[in-house]
Scaffold this motif. Structure first.
Motif, PDB file in Angstrom:
ATOM      1  N   TRP A 149       0.909  10.656   2.406  1.00  0.00           N
ATOM      2  CA  TRP A 149       0.980  12.119   2.562  1.00  0.00           C
ATOM      3  C   TRP A 149       2.407  12.625   2.430  1.00  0.00           C
ATOM      4  CZ3 TRP A 149       3.517  14.887   6.446  1.00  0.00           C
ATOM      5  CH2 TRP A 149       3.235  16.248   6.491  1.00  0.00           C
ATOM      6  N   HIS A 150       3.380  11.855   2.915  1.00  0.00           N
ATOM      7  CA  HIS A 150       4.762  12.327   2.955  1.00  0.00           C
ATOM      8  C   HIS A 150       5.500  12.120   1.637  1.00  0.00           C
ATOM      9  CE1 HIS A 150       8.883  12.314   5.189  1.00  0.00           C
ATOM     10  NE2 HIS A 150       8.621  13.472   4.653  1.00  0.00           N
ATOM     11  N   LEU A 178       0.822  -1.212   0.000  1.00  0.00           N
ATOM     12  CA  LEU A 178       0.000   0.000   0.000  1.00  0.00           C
ATOM     13  C   LEU A 178       0.855   1.260   0.000  1.00  0.00           C
ATOM     14  CD1 LEU A 178      -2.769  -1.060   2.557  1.00  0.00           C
ATOM     15  CD2 LEU A 178      -2.940  -0.974   0.062  1.00  0.00           C
ATOM     16  N   ALA A 179       1.958   1.245   0.760  1.00  0.00           N
ATOM     17  CA  ALA A 179       2.796   2.443   0.867  1.00  0.00           C
ATOM     18  C   ALA A 179       3.604   2.701  -0.398  1.00  0.00           C
ATOM     19  CB  ALA A 179       3.745   2.314   2.063  1.00  0.00           C
ATOM     20  N   VAL A 180       3.691   1.721  -1.291  1.00  0.00           N
ATOM     21  CA  VAL A 180       4.411   1.914  -2.554  1.00  0.00           C
ATOM     22  C   VAL A 180       3.444   2.191  -3.700  1.00  0.00           C
ATOM     23  CG1 VAL A 180       5.867   0.776  -4.267  1.00  0.00           C
ATOM     24  CG2 VAL A 180       6.402   0.547  -1.837  1.00  0.00           C
ATOM     25  N   VAL A 181       2.369   1.430  -3.775  1.00  0.00           N
ATOM     26  CA  VAL A 181       1.445   1.559  -4.900  1.00  0.00           C
ATOM     27  C   VAL A 181       0.667   2.873  -4.833  1.00  0.00           C
ATOM     28  CG1 VAL A 181      -0.585   0.567  -6.013  1.00  0.00           C
ATOM     29  CG2 VAL A 181       1.251  -0.927  -5.206  1.00  0.00           C
ATOM     30  N   LEU A 182       0.134   3.208  -3.678  1.00  0.00           N
ATOM     31  CA  LEU A 182      -0.691   4.414  -3.575  1.00  0.00           C
ATOM     32  C   LEU A 182       0.079   5.699  -3.886  1.00  0.00           C
ATOM     33  CD1 LEU A 182      -2.969   3.621  -0.484  1.00  0.00           C
ATOM     34  CD2 LEU A 182      -3.521   3.521  -2.916  1.00  0.00           C
ATOM     35  N   PRO A 183       1.297   5.915  -3.349  1.00  0.00           N
ATOM     36  CA  PRO A 183       2.026   7.123  -3.765  1.00  0.00           C
ATOM     37  C   PRO A 183       2.323   7.173  -5.252  1.00  0.00           C
ATOM     38  CG  PRO A 183       2.961   6.255  -1.737  1.00  0.00           C
ATOM     39  CD  PRO A 183       1.989   5.233  -2.245  1.00  0.00           C
ATOM     40  N   ASP A 203      -5.041   1.032  17.671  1.00  0.00           N
ATOM     41  CA  ASP A 203      -5.861  -0.146  17.442  1.00  0.00           C
ATOM     42  C   ASP A 203      -5.175  -1.016  16.396  1.00  0.00           C
ATOM     43  OD1 ASP A 203      -7.763  -2.053  17.094  1.00  0.00           O
ATOM     44  OD2 ASP A 203      -9.382  -0.696  16.525  1.00  0.00           O
ATOM     45  N   PRO A 204      -4.927  -2.306  16.686  1.00  0.00           N
ATOM     46  CA  PRO A 204      -4.266  -3.169  15.699  1.00  0.00           C
ATOM     47  C   PRO A 204      -5.011  -3.270  14.375  1.00  0.00           C
ATOM     48  CG  PRO A 204      -4.285  -4.228  17.860  1.00  0.00           C
ATOM     49  CD  PRO A 204      -5.170  -3.017  17.966  1.00  0.00           C
ATOM     50  N   GLY A 205      -6.317  -3.066  14.398  1.00  0.00           N
ATOM     51  CA  GLY A 205      -7.087  -3.174  13.166  1.00  0.00           C
ATOM     52  C   GLY A 205      -6.979  -1.968  12.254  1.00  0.00           C
ATOM     53  N   THR A 206      -6.530  -0.837  12.778  1.00  0.00           N
ATOM     54  CA  THR A 206      -6.457   0.390  11.975  1.00  0.00           C
ATOM     55  C   THR A 206      -5.047   0.963  11.864  1.00  0.00           C
ATOM     56  OG1 THR A 206      -6.963   1.722  13.938  1.00  0.00           O
ATOM     57  CG2 THR A 206      -8.820   1.013  12.576  1.00  0.00           C
ATOM     58  N   VAL A 207      -4.086   0.358  12.534  1.00  0.00           N
ATOM     59  CA  VAL A 207      -2.745   0.948  12.548  1.00  0.00           C
ATOM     60  C   VAL A 207      -2.102   0.914  11.172  1.00  0.00           C
ATOM     61  CG1 VAL A 207      -1.694  -1.254  13.244  1.00  0.00           C
ATOM     62  CG2 VAL A 207      -0.510   0.900  13.709  1.00  0.00           C
ATOM     63  N   ILE A 208      -2.315  -0.149  10.401  1.00  0.00           N
ATOM     64  CA  ILE A 208      -1.700  -0.230   9.078  1.00  0.00           C
ATOM     65  C   ILE A 208      -2.257   0.851   8.155  1.00  0.00           C
ATOM     66  CG2 ILE A 208      -1.372  -1.669   7.039  1.00  0.00           C
ATOM     67  CD1 ILE A 208       0.276  -2.532   9.414  1.00  0.00           C
ATOM     68  N   ILE A 209      -3.567   1.020   8.167  1.00  0.00           N
ATOM     69  CA  ILE A 209      -4.198   2.035   7.313  1.00  0.00           C
ATOM     70  C   ILE A 209      -3.726   3.433   7.709  1.00  0.00           C
ATOM     71  CG2 ILE A 209      -6.397   3.022   6.590  1.00  0.00           C
ATOM     72  CD1 ILE A 209      -7.665   0.314   7.049  1.00  0.00           C
ATOM     73  N   THR A 210      -3.601   3.664   9.007  1.00  0.00           N
ATOM     74  CA  THR A 210      -3.171   4.971   9.476  1.00  0.00           C
ATOM     75  C   THR A 210      -1.738   5.274   9.068  1.00  0.00           C
ATOM     76  OG1 THR A 210      -4.645   4.738  11.373  1.00  0.00           O
ATOM     77  CG2 THR A 210      -2.964   6.438  11.502  1.00  0.00           C
ATOM     78  N   LEU A 211      -0.855   4.306   9.224  1.00  0.00           N
ATOM     79  CA  LEU A 211       0.539   4.515   8.837  1.00  0.00           C
ATOM     80  C   LEU A 211       0.679   4.671   7.324  1.00  0.00           C
ATOM     81  CD1 LEU A 211       2.374   1.997  11.212  1.00  0.00           C
ATOM     82  CD2 LEU A 211       2.114   4.480  11.472  1.00  0.00           C
ATOM     83  N   VAL A 212      -0.117   3.939   6.574  1.00  0.00           N
ATOM     84  CA  VAL A 212      -0.096   4.112   5.121  1.00  0.00           C
ATOM     85  C   VAL A 212      -0.552   5.512   4.742  1.00  0.00           C
ATOM     86  CG1 VAL A 212      -1.200   3.362   2.972  1.00  0.00           C
ATOM     87  CG2 VAL A 212      -0.322   1.672   4.583  1.00  0.00           C
ATOM     88  N   LEU A 213      -1.522   6.045   5.462  1.00  0.00           N
ATOM     89  CA  LEU A 213      -1.978   7.405   5.217  1.00  0.00           C
ATOM     90  C   LEU A 213      -0.851   8.411   5.390  1.00  0.00           C
ATOM     91  CD1 LEU A 213      -4.252   9.511   4.798  1.00  0.00           C
ATOM     92  CD2 LEU A 213      -4.659   9.403   7.269  1.00  0.00           C
ATOM     93  N   VAL A 214      -0.042   8.233   6.437  1.00  0.00           N
ATOM     94  CA  VAL A 214       1.084   9.134   6.675  1.00  0.00           C
ATOM     95  C   VAL A 214       2.130   8.985   5.570  1.00  0.00           C
ATOM     96  CG1 VAL A 214       2.911   9.759   8.286  1.00  0.00           C
ATOM     97  CG2 VAL A 214       0.670   9.099   9.150  1.00  0.00           C
ATOM     98  N   GLU A 215       2.424   7.759   5.164  1.00  0.00           N
ATOM     99  CA  GLU A 215       3.404   7.526   4.111  1.00  0.00           C
ATOM    100  C   GLU A 215       2.967   8.136   2.783  1.00  0.00           C
ATOM    101  OE1 GLU A 215       6.472   5.961   4.004  1.00  0.00           O
ATOM    102  OE2 GLU A 215       6.396   6.101   6.184  1.00  0.00           O
ATOM    103  N   MET A 228       4.982  20.541  -0.137  1.00  0.00           N
ATOM    104  CA  MET A 228       5.438  20.925   1.198  1.00  0.00           C
ATOM    105  C   MET A 228       5.620  19.744   2.150  1.00  0.00           C
ATOM    106  SD  MET A 228       3.470  24.545   1.935  1.00  0.00           S
ATOM    107  CE  MET A 228       4.125  24.585   3.604  1.00  0.00           C
ATOM    108  N   PRO A 229       4.762  18.714   2.158  1.00  0.00           N
ATOM    109  CA  PRO A 229       5.017  17.577   3.066  1.00  0.00           C
ATOM    110  C   PRO A 229       6.355  16.901   2.846  1.00  0.00           C
ATOM    111  CG  PRO A 229       2.771  17.491   2.233  1.00  0.00           C
ATOM    112  CD  PRO A 229       3.475  18.569   1.466  1.00  0.00           C
ATOM    113  N   MET A 230       6.863  16.906   1.626  1.00  0.00           N
ATOM    114  CA  MET A 230       8.138  16.260   1.344  1.00  0.00           C
ATOM    115  C   MET A 230       9.308  17.003   1.964  1.00  0.00           C
ATOM    116  SD  MET A 230       9.792  15.441  -2.389  1.00  0.00           S
ATOM    117  CE  MET A 230      10.198  17.178  -2.562  1.00  0.00           C
TER     118      MET A 230
END
Length: 210
Positions: A179-180, A92-97, A165-177, A124-126
């Motif tokens: 964005w960055h 997710l962190a590679v395909v989505l960006p 929450d273990p069920g949402t941590v992956i989605i949340t971290l992917v969101l940050v990646e 600017m996030p970069m």
């Protein structure tokens, strides 16, 4: 005898001598890089491999156990779960960006008002360092004091667990990646599109106008 009258064999030897010695001198410039690579990359890798074959006990001796640590590791269910989570996060962190960055490059490649300002805001996030990004998003994801949960409460939605929450941590971290690092993909693709020749576009415009 002038330089013009020198035998062909002597002139050829004088020309080839610097060409043979030059590569040997150039090898010396790679020595600092090789030493740095050996100290920063190769030595830690070898040391980690040696440590993986040992058993360390606090206050005790170090014993060689061979592949026993690897056997325990692959038999642990948590290791398999961590590999699966890491796989999904990487995908997710590679395909989505790449997808979003390519779409943004196509959009910003066109001429429209305020394109320069919007492009600056988009990249600017970069510019922020990973440490600063981690600190800012950690405060935003806080379950009680986080900005995001406050904004959810303003619009009448319940608070979200985010990274807690273990069920949402992956989605949340992917969101940050996303964005960055999406702005970096956008800049790379946009630079490639700007280097393309304009003749095919001009020809296509003329064909459409006919």
């Amino acid at each position: 005898m002038t330089a013009i009258d020198l035998p062909a064999s002597t002139a050829t030897a004088d020309v080839e001598k610097p060409q043979k010695l030059a590569p040997r001198r150039f090898y010396l410039f790679a020595v600092p890089a090789l030493i740095l690579m050996a100290g920063v990359i190769i030595f830690p890798w070898v040391f980690t491999l040696v440590m993986s074959l040992m058993e360390f006990k606090v206050g005790g001796s170090v014993a060689f156990v061979g592949l026993e640590n690897f056997t325990k590791l692959f038999a642990d269910a948590r290791f398999g779960e961590s590999i699966l989570r890491t796989f999904w996060f990487t995908i997710l962190a590679v395909v989505l960006p790449i997808v979003i960055g390519t779409w943004a490059a196509v959009v910003f490649h066109r001429e429209f008002p305020w394109r320069g300002v919007l492009r600056t805001v988009f990249i600017m996030p970069m510019m922020a360092t990973p440490v600063a990004v981690a600190l800012v998003w950690t405060m935003m994801f806080h379950p009680q004091l986080g900005v995001l949960n406050y904004l959810l409460s303003v619009i009448g939605l319940p608070p979200f667990a985010w990274v807690y929450d273990p069920g949402t941590v992956i989605i949340t971290l992917v969101l940050v990646e996303v964005w960055h690092w999406t702005p970096l993909v956008m800049l790379i693709v946009l630079g490639g599109m700007a280097a393309l020749p304009s003749d095919p576009y001009d020809s296509a415009t003329i064909d459409l106008s006919l």
